[in-house]
Motif scaffolding. Structure first.
Motif, PDB file in Angstrom:
ATOM      1  N   LEU A  91       0.827  -1.205   0.000  1.00  0.00           N
ATOM      2  CA  LEU A  91       0.000   0.000   0.000  1.00  0.00           C
ATOM      3  C   LEU A  91       0.863   1.256   0.000  1.00  0.00           C
ATOM      4  O   LEU A  91       1.905   1.314   0.651  1.00  0.00           O
ATOM      5  N   LYS A  92       0.371   2.269  -0.733  1.00  0.00           N
ATOM      6  CA  LYS A  92       0.988   3.600  -0.745  1.00  0.00           C
ATOM      7  C   LYS A  92       0.114   4.519   0.109  1.00  0.00           C
ATOM      8  O   LYS A  92      -0.912   5.021  -0.345  1.00  0.00           O
ATOM      9  N   LEU A  93       0.520   4.700   1.352  1.00  0.00           N
ATOM     10  CA  LEU A  93      -0.270   5.457   2.322  1.00  0.00           C
ATOM     11  C   LEU A  93       0.302   6.852   2.494  1.00  0.00           C
ATOM     12  O   LEU A  93       1.524   7.057   2.440  1.00  0.00           O
ATOM     13  N   PHE A 119      -2.921   7.725   9.092  1.00  0.00           N
ATOM     14  CA  PHE A 119      -2.959   7.989   7.656  1.00  0.00           C
ATOM     15  C   PHE A 119      -4.261   8.690   7.291  1.00  0.00           C
ATOM     16  O   PHE A 119      -5.281   8.556   7.988  1.00  0.00           O
ATOM     17  N   ILE A 120      -4.222   9.418   6.178  1.00  0.00           N
ATOM     18  CA  ILE A 120      -5.396  10.149   5.704  1.00  0.00           C
ATOM     19  C   ILE A 120      -5.567   9.909   4.210  1.00  0.00           C
ATOM     20  O   ILE A 120      -4.678   9.379   3.539  1.00  0.00           O
ATOM     21  N   LEU A 126      -9.855  12.853   4.633  1.00  0.00           N
ATOM     22  CA  LEU A 126     -10.473  12.116   5.735  1.00  0.00           C
ATOM     23  C   LEU A 126      -9.442  11.194   6.386  1.00  0.00           C
ATOM     24  O   LEU A 126      -8.560  10.659   5.731  1.00  0.00           O
ATOM     25  N   GLU A 127      -9.581  11.021   7.726  1.00  0.00           N
ATOM     26  CA  GLU A 127      -8.651  10.173   8.465  1.00  0.00           C
ATOM     27  C   GLU A 127      -9.060   8.706   8.339  1.00  0.00           C
ATOM     28  O   GLU A 127     -10.248   8.370   8.362  1.00  0.00           O
ATOM     29  N   MET A 128      -8.058   7.851   8.232  1.00  0.00           N
ATOM     30  CA  MET A 128      -8.300   6.414   8.052  1.00  0.00           C
ATOM     31  C   MET A 128      -8.371   5.756   9.434  1.00  0.00           C
ATOM     32  O   MET A 128      -7.471   5.026   9.851  1.00  0.00           O
ATOM     33  N   ASN A 129      -9.483   5.986  10.133  1.00  0.00           N
ATOM     34  CA  ASN A 129      -9.658   5.454  11.485  1.00  0.00           C
ATOM     35  C   ASN A 129     -10.805   4.470  11.593  1.00  0.00           C
ATOM     36  O   ASN A 129     -11.145   4.014  12.696  1.00  0.00           O
TER      37      ASN A 129
END
Length: 306
Positions: A91-93, A119-120, A126-129
């Motif tokens: 993955l490219k985060l 990460f967003i 948006l936040e990756m939560n």
């Protein structure tokens, strides 16, 4: 029953009813899915990979699992569909600039904000939560939110510009319905790859067998080459070459020491009864001779004189 010392048990102590179903805390579940590896249960650290079902792993853990597939590992069931390193995508985060990690709470006197993600989404922000649906592209590995896909509809990746199809979009940590849909896609993709391999094998075998047959079995054009006149000339040349050899062997066997018979070698080819095509092969023929004007001086051009 006991009751020593005048103790009177109550009903809830004697009668055991059905156990209450333990409810999983949603916040804790989201933290475990988005911050920890599905295989090793360690904190996610780069390089981070994702499988075709949308689960997150550490790349080191996946490699260790592929090298040592032991049945004792209970967590190995979560990665049983991973057969090789090609089944996962790196993955490219994009990092979240507002995330501090453990730096701000070194003393343990501050509240850890579990909603803050590492990460967003690089398009929307948006936040990756786990509160928002995220997905990645299997062709390039770029990660962004599902909202970015819906708002900016394109057939090209928003970050790297690589072309993709609907089959390449995989939802990260999706619901059961999403996982079932991704599983069917994965099985169809692998069946398609197997069929392509089977069709390629017979074609490769045919291409290898064709040149072998042509080399081993020569055609009629290779066997019969040249005109009948040339074949007769070759046979006559062989006879003339064999004649002096046979005479020399006869003389050596008889033990006579003398001069070799020179009639066969010194005789002029022009006086023979052979055809003109055969005579033209020798330098004594009239067609091979040159006049004095045509022949060059031996110093300037050639030392060969006719």
């Amino acid at each position: 029953m006991g009751c020593d010392g005048g103790t009177i048990p109550k009903r809830h102590e004697l009668v055991k009813g059905p156990k209450k179903v333990e409810k999983v805390d949603k916040d804790a579940e989201l933290v475990a899915q988005w911050n920890y590896c599905t295989l090793s249960q360690e904190i996610l650290r780069r390089p981070i990979v994702a499988c075709e079902l949308g689960r997150l792993y550490n790349k080191d853990a996946v490699i260790e699992f592929l090298l040592d597939k032991s049945a004792e590992k209970a967590l190995g069931k979560a990665a049983s569909h991973i057969k090789s390193i090609k089944n996962v995508t790196e993955l490219k985060l994009s990092d979240n600039p507002a995330w501090e990690g453990d730096k701000g709470n070194t003393k343990g006197d501050k509240h850890d904000d579990l909603q803050r993600a590492r990460f967003i989404c690089p398009v929307v922000g948006l936040e990756m939560n786990g509160r928002h649906r995220f997905c990645f592209l299997r062709c390039c590995g770029c990660v962004f939110s599902e909202r970015a896909l819906k708002e900016i509809k394109a057939e090209v990746c928003h970050t790297c510009g690589a072309a993709f199809q609907e089959d390449d979009v995989i939802v990260l940590n999706g619901t059961k319905e999403d996982v079932d849909m991704l599983k069917t896609r994965m099985e169809e993709r692998r069946l398609r790859a197997k069929l392509e391999k089977k069709t390629k094998k017979p074609k490769a075998a045919e291409s290898v067998s064709k040149p072998d047959v042509s080399e081993e079995v020569p055609g009629p054009s290779k066997v019969k080459t040249g005109k009948p006149e040339e074949a007769s000339l070759d046979s006559r040349e062989k006879k003339t070459n064999l004649a002096p050899r046979s005479t020399a062997t006869n003389e050596s066997s008889s033990g006579k020491a003398g001069k070799p018979v020179c009639g066969a070698t010194k005789r002029s080819i022009a006086d023979s009864e052979e055809s003109e095509a055969y005579k033209s092969l020798f330098t004594t023929h009239s067609s091979a001779k040159r006049s004095k004007e045509e022949s060059a001086h031996w110093v300037t051009h050639t030392s060969y004189c006719f």
